[in-house]
Design a protein around this motif. Structure first.
Motif, PDB file in Angstrom:
ATOM      1  N   GLN A  27      -2.278  -4.269  10.338  1.00  0.00           N
ATOM      2  CA  GLN A  27      -2.527  -2.898   9.896  1.00  0.00           C
ATOM      3  C   GLN A  27      -3.155  -2.886   8.510  1.00  0.00           C
ATOM      4  OE1 GLN A  27       1.456  -1.337   9.802  1.00  0.00           O
ATOM      5  NE2 GLN A  27       1.313  -0.541  11.882  1.00  0.00           N
ATOM      6  N   THR A  28      -3.972  -1.878   8.274  1.00  0.00           N
ATOM      7  CA  THR A  28      -4.458  -1.617   6.930  1.00  0.00           C
ATOM      8  C   THR A  28      -3.454  -0.695   6.244  1.00  0.00           C
ATOM      9  OG1 THR A  28      -5.759   0.277   7.693  1.00  0.00           O
ATOM     10  CG2 THR A  28      -6.883  -1.884   7.595  1.00  0.00           C
ATOM     11  N   ILE A  29      -3.704  -0.416   4.966  1.00  0.00           N
ATOM     12  CA  ILE A  29      -2.853   0.504   4.206  1.00  0.00           C
ATOM     13  C   ILE A  29      -3.748   1.289   3.250  1.00  0.00           C
ATOM     14  CG2 ILE A  29      -2.316  -1.245   2.444  1.00  0.00           C
ATOM     15  CD1 ILE A  29       0.510   0.053   2.240  1.00  0.00           C
ATOM     16  N   THR A  30      -3.495   2.577   3.144  1.00  0.00           N
ATOM     17  CA  THR A  30      -4.277   3.381   2.205  1.00  0.00           C
ATOM     18  C   THR A  30      -3.760   3.153   0.792  1.00  0.00           C
ATOM     19  OG1 THR A  30      -2.852   5.322   2.334  1.00  0.00           O
ATOM     20  CG2 THR A  30      -4.685   5.177   3.946  1.00  0.00           C
ATOM     21  N   TYR A  31      -4.604   3.467  -0.187  1.00  0.00           N
ATOM     22  CA  TYR A  31      -4.187   3.337  -1.578  1.00  0.00           C
ATOM     23  C   TYR A  31      -2.953   4.199  -1.844  1.00  0.00           C
ATOM     24  CZ  TYR A  31      -9.044   1.854  -1.846  1.00  0.00           C
ATOM     25  OH  TYR A  31     -10.248   1.260  -1.614  1.00  0.00           O
ATOM     26  N   GLY A  32      -2.931   5.400  -1.262  1.00  0.00           N
ATOM     27  CA  GLY A  32      -1.790   6.297  -1.450  1.00  0.00           C
ATOM     28  C   GLY A  32      -0.508   5.709  -0.900  1.00  0.00           C
ATOM     29  N   ASP A  33      -0.573   5.131   0.302  1.00  0.00           N
ATOM     30  CA  ASP A  33       0.620   4.515   0.889  1.00  0.00           C
ATOM     31  C   ASP A  33       1.047   3.279   0.110  1.00  0.00           C
ATOM     32  OD1 ASP A  33       0.759   6.490   2.810  1.00  0.00           O
ATOM     33  OD2 ASP A  33      -0.169   5.281   4.382  1.00  0.00           O
ATOM     34  N   LEU A  34       0.080   2.509  -0.369  1.00  0.00           N
ATOM     35  CA  LEU A  34       0.421   1.347  -1.192  1.00  0.00           C
ATOM     36  C   LEU A  34       1.102   1.788  -2.475  1.00  0.00           C
ATOM     37  CD1 LEU A  34       0.400  -1.689  -1.738  1.00  0.00           C
ATOM     38  CD2 LEU A  34      -1.968  -1.440  -2.555  1.00  0.00           C
ATOM     39  N   SER A  35       0.579   2.836  -3.096  1.00  0.00           N
ATOM     40  CA  SER A  35       1.191   3.382  -4.305  1.00  0.00           C
ATOM     41  C   SER A  35       2.631   3.831  -4.033  1.00  0.00           C
ATOM     42  CB  SER A  35       0.361   4.558  -4.827  1.00  0.00           C
ATOM     43  OG  SER A  35       0.946   5.124  -5.961  1.00  0.00           O
ATOM     44  N   THR A  36       2.840   4.509  -2.901  1.00  0.00           N
ATOM     45  CA  THR A  36       4.181   4.984  -2.527  1.00  0.00           C
ATOM     46  C   THR A  36       5.133   3.815  -2.294  1.00  0.00           C
ATOM     47  OG1 THR A  36       3.270   6.993  -1.570  1.00  0.00           O
ATOM     48  CG2 THR A  36       5.458   6.335  -0.811  1.00  0.00           C
ATOM     49  N   SER A  45       4.331   3.287 -11.606  1.00  0.00           N
ATOM     50  CA  SER A  45       3.219   3.651 -12.489  1.00  0.00           C
ATOM     51  C   SER A  45       1.880   3.179 -11.947  1.00  0.00           C
ATOM     52  CB  SER A  45       3.448   3.055 -13.883  1.00  0.00           C
ATOM     53  OG  SER A  45       4.628   3.576 -14.444  1.00  0.00           O
ATOM     54  N   ILE A  46       1.753   3.088 -10.627  1.00  0.00           N
ATOM     55  CA  ILE A  46       0.506   2.650 -10.009  1.00  0.00           C
ATOM     56  C   ILE A  46      -0.030   3.797  -9.155  1.00  0.00           C
ATOM     57  CG2 ILE A  46      -0.647   0.879  -8.623  1.00  0.00           C
ATOM     58  CD1 ILE A  46       0.796  -0.458 -10.870  1.00  0.00           C
ATOM     59  N   PRO A  47      -0.728   4.759  -9.766  1.00  0.00           N
ATOM     60  CA  PRO A  47      -1.300   5.845  -8.971  1.00  0.00           C
ATOM     61  C   PRO A  47      -2.414   5.318  -8.068  1.00  0.00           C
ATOM     62  CG  PRO A  47      -1.941   6.066 -11.281  1.00  0.00           C
ATOM     63  CD  PRO A  47      -1.016   4.891 -11.188  1.00  0.00           C
ATOM     64  N   PRO A  48      -2.633   5.960  -6.937  1.00  0.00           N
ATOM     65  CA  PRO A  48      -3.591   5.434  -5.970  1.00  0.00           C
ATOM     66  C   PRO A  48      -5.049   5.475  -6.411  1.00  0.00           C
ATOM     67  CG  PRO A  48      -2.742   7.538  -5.224  1.00  0.00           C
ATOM     68  CD  PRO A  48      -1.954   7.150  -6.443  1.00  0.00           C
ATOM     69  N   VAL A  78      -7.334   0.312   1.918  1.00  0.00           N
ATOM     70  CA  VAL A  78      -8.503   1.129   2.235  1.00  0.00           C
ATOM     71  C   VAL A  78      -8.383   2.549   1.680  1.00  0.00           C
ATOM     72  CG1 VAL A  78      -9.009  -0.184   4.334  1.00  0.00           C
ATOM     73  CG2 VAL A  78      -7.566   1.845   4.489  1.00  0.00           C
ATOM     74  N   ASN A  79      -9.526   3.165   1.548  1.00  0.00           N
ATOM     75  CA  ASN A  79      -9.607   4.570   1.166  1.00  0.00           C
ATOM     76  C   ASN A  79      -9.182   5.416   2.366  1.00  0.00           C
ATOM     77  OD1 ASN A  79     -11.320   7.178   1.280  1.00  0.00           O
ATOM     78  ND2 ASN A  79     -11.387   6.580  -0.884  1.00  0.00           N
TER      79      ASN A  79
END
Length: 118
Positions: A27-36, A45-48, A78-79
């Motif tokens: 699976q890929t992961i979005t920046y937002g999900d990685l940040s979460t 402290s890692i905003p997407p 990924v975006n």
């Protein structure tokens, strides 16, 4: 958080672990999900969509990959809108030590990551 912050190396390690888990699930992961997910592990402290995420993903590439031959798990980040890694990823993959062939694509790298982390 800044790249020189004492907690930054732990955030890189956490990102590597999260990306490897995603690789095992193919699976890929979005920046937002990685940040979460990073926040859930204490790296809140890692905003997407700020510079620190870019640095974090760049610093993930050489992790256990000094000669650049192994696939880079950051290809899975990924975006949300495009479902593609950022242009910076392709630029990085074509520089030392990660020089990829001329016909290389980020999709190839994602498949290599999935194969490398069964």
């Amino acid at each position: 958080m800044r790249t020189k912050a004492p907690e930054y190396p732990a955030a890189v390690e956490a990102a590597v672990d999260i990306l490897r888990q995603r690789a095992r699930r193919r699976q890929t992961i979005t920046y937002g999900d990685l940040s979460t997910e990073l926040a859930a592990q204490g790296s809140d402290s890692i905003p997407p969509h700020r510079g620190i995420m870019t640095h974090l993903l760049k610093d993930d590439c050489p992790h256990d990959n000094d000669d650049g031959r192994a696939p880079t798990p950051s290809a899975l980040a990924v975006n949300k809108a495009t479902q593609k890694p950022p242009a910076q990823f392709s630029t990085l993959a074509r520089t030392d030590p990660f020089t990829r062939p001329a016909d290389w694509t980020w999709q190839d790298e994602q498949q290599r990551v999935f194969t490398h982390h069964p």
